[in-house]
Design an enzyme around this catalytic site. Structure first.
Site, PDB file in Angstrom:
ATOM      1  N   SER A  39      -7.188  -1.927  32.737  1.00 36.39           N
ATOM      2  CA  SER A  39      -7.293  -2.587  34.045  1.00 36.39           C
ATOM      3  C   SER A  39      -6.285  -1.920  34.975  1.00 36.39           C
ATOM      4  CB  SER A  39      -6.920  -4.068  33.876  1.00 36.39           C
ATOM      5  OG  SER A  39      -6.732  -4.687  35.135  1.00 36.39           O
ATOM      6  N   TYR A  46      -2.012 -11.174  30.393  1.00 38.80           N
ATOM      7  CA  TYR A  46      -3.029 -10.164  30.728  1.00 38.80           C
ATOM      8  C   TYR A  46      -2.366  -8.821  31.025  1.00 38.80           C
ATOM      9  CZ  TYR A  46      -7.360  -8.361  32.851  1.00 38.80           C
ATOM     10  OH  TYR A  46      -8.490  -7.629  33.151  1.00 38.80           O
TER      11      TYR A  46
END
Ligand code: NAD
Length: 258
Positions: A140, A153
């Protein structure tokens, strides 16, 4: 280009994983799908592209289920290995560290990071024996930079970028490459939840919430699409990708250029 190869994409019943699975199938790869929710729809979408498709429902937080999935995937389509492994399954939870539920932390690290360690260690021996393999980790923009309230995350995505580099180095003299894809915002169910939360919190419309979300991070003011990310995965699998090793390639509308 990928005819005769088996591609396993984790978390491919929806979103980015399904987009990558479809792009690999368009190049002729046979596909093993994984993930929760509707299975028949995604299976039919892949089969319509003229390749073979199988499904395994392993939960990526459970190492024993991951082992079973890897054995199953290698045995599909009359072959004895997974040629292309895409570690894509992922979840999100948004909260400040002091409020972060510890079981959510554990689940995010297990699904977003540790599962890729297990699939990679189990896929590598047969890839190395064949002297060809592609491991693609869906990280990401949050694998490169951070945002508040996304501790687990961001930690998992920075972790998988690190795992990508180590995997690439340990196989650097072989035909096995490992690289990471770092998307910015992609309008999948994972992000739609964040749009909905913003719309509810600020009492604004869905469209306004999307613009706000993009405006905070993404100079292009455009979502990246699963199809675009799929084509980047195809590039990593191509001959031109033979010596691309250990990169974390952002496709993020300028997010990390700032
Ligand atoms: P999504 O929610 O549409 O898809 C997630 C997939 O993972 C689904 O198929 C789901 O069934 C599966 N999954 C969830 N938990 C699982 C588990 N325990 N075991 C097996 N499968 C499981 O989300 P998405 O946006 O397509 O996300 C895919 C990946 O892309 C994730 O790793 C995510 O972090 C990453 N990513 C997404 C964005 C974005 O903006 N959507 C941006 C950057 C990175």
């Amino acid at each position: 280009m990928l005819k005769g190869k088996t591609a396993l994409v984790t978390g491919s019943t929806s979103g980015i994983g399904l987009g990558i699975a479809k792009a690999l199938a368009r190049q002729g790869a046979d596909i093993v799908l994984n993930g929760f929710g509707d299975v028949e729809g995604p299976k039919a979408e892949i089969a319509a592209l003229g390749v073979k498709v199988a499904y395994h429902g392993a939960d990526m937080s459970k190492p024993a289920e991951i082992e079973a999935m890897m054995k199953f995937a290698a045995a599909q389509f009359g072959r004895s290995r997974v040629d292309i492994l895409v570690n894509n399954a992922g979840i999100q939870h948004v909260a400040r560290i002091e409020d972060f539920p510890t079981e959510r932390w554990d689940a995010i690290i297990a699904i977003n990071l540790t599962s890729a360690f297990h699939t990679t260690r189990l896929a590598l021996p047969a890839m190395r024996a064949a002297d060809w393999g592609r491991i693609i980790n869906v990280a990401s923009a949050h694998g490169l930079v951070a945002s508040a309230e996304k501790s687990a995350y961001v930690a998992s995505k920075h972790g998988i970028v690190g795992l990508t580099k180590v995997t690439a180095l340990e196989n650097a003299t072989t035909g096995v490459t490992c690289n990471a894809i770092c998307p910015g915002w992609v309008l999948t169910p994972l992000v739609q939840k964040q749009v909905d939360a913003k719309a509810a919190a600020l009492k604004i419309s869905n469209e306004e919430a999307k613009k706000l979300l993009l405006g905070e991070k993404e100079p292009s003011m455009q979502f990246t699409t699963p199809d675009e990310l799929g084509e980047l995965a195809v590039f990593f699998c191509s001959a031109a990708g033979n010596n691309v090793r250990g990169v974390a390639w952002n496709m993020d509308g300028g997010w990390v250029a700032q």
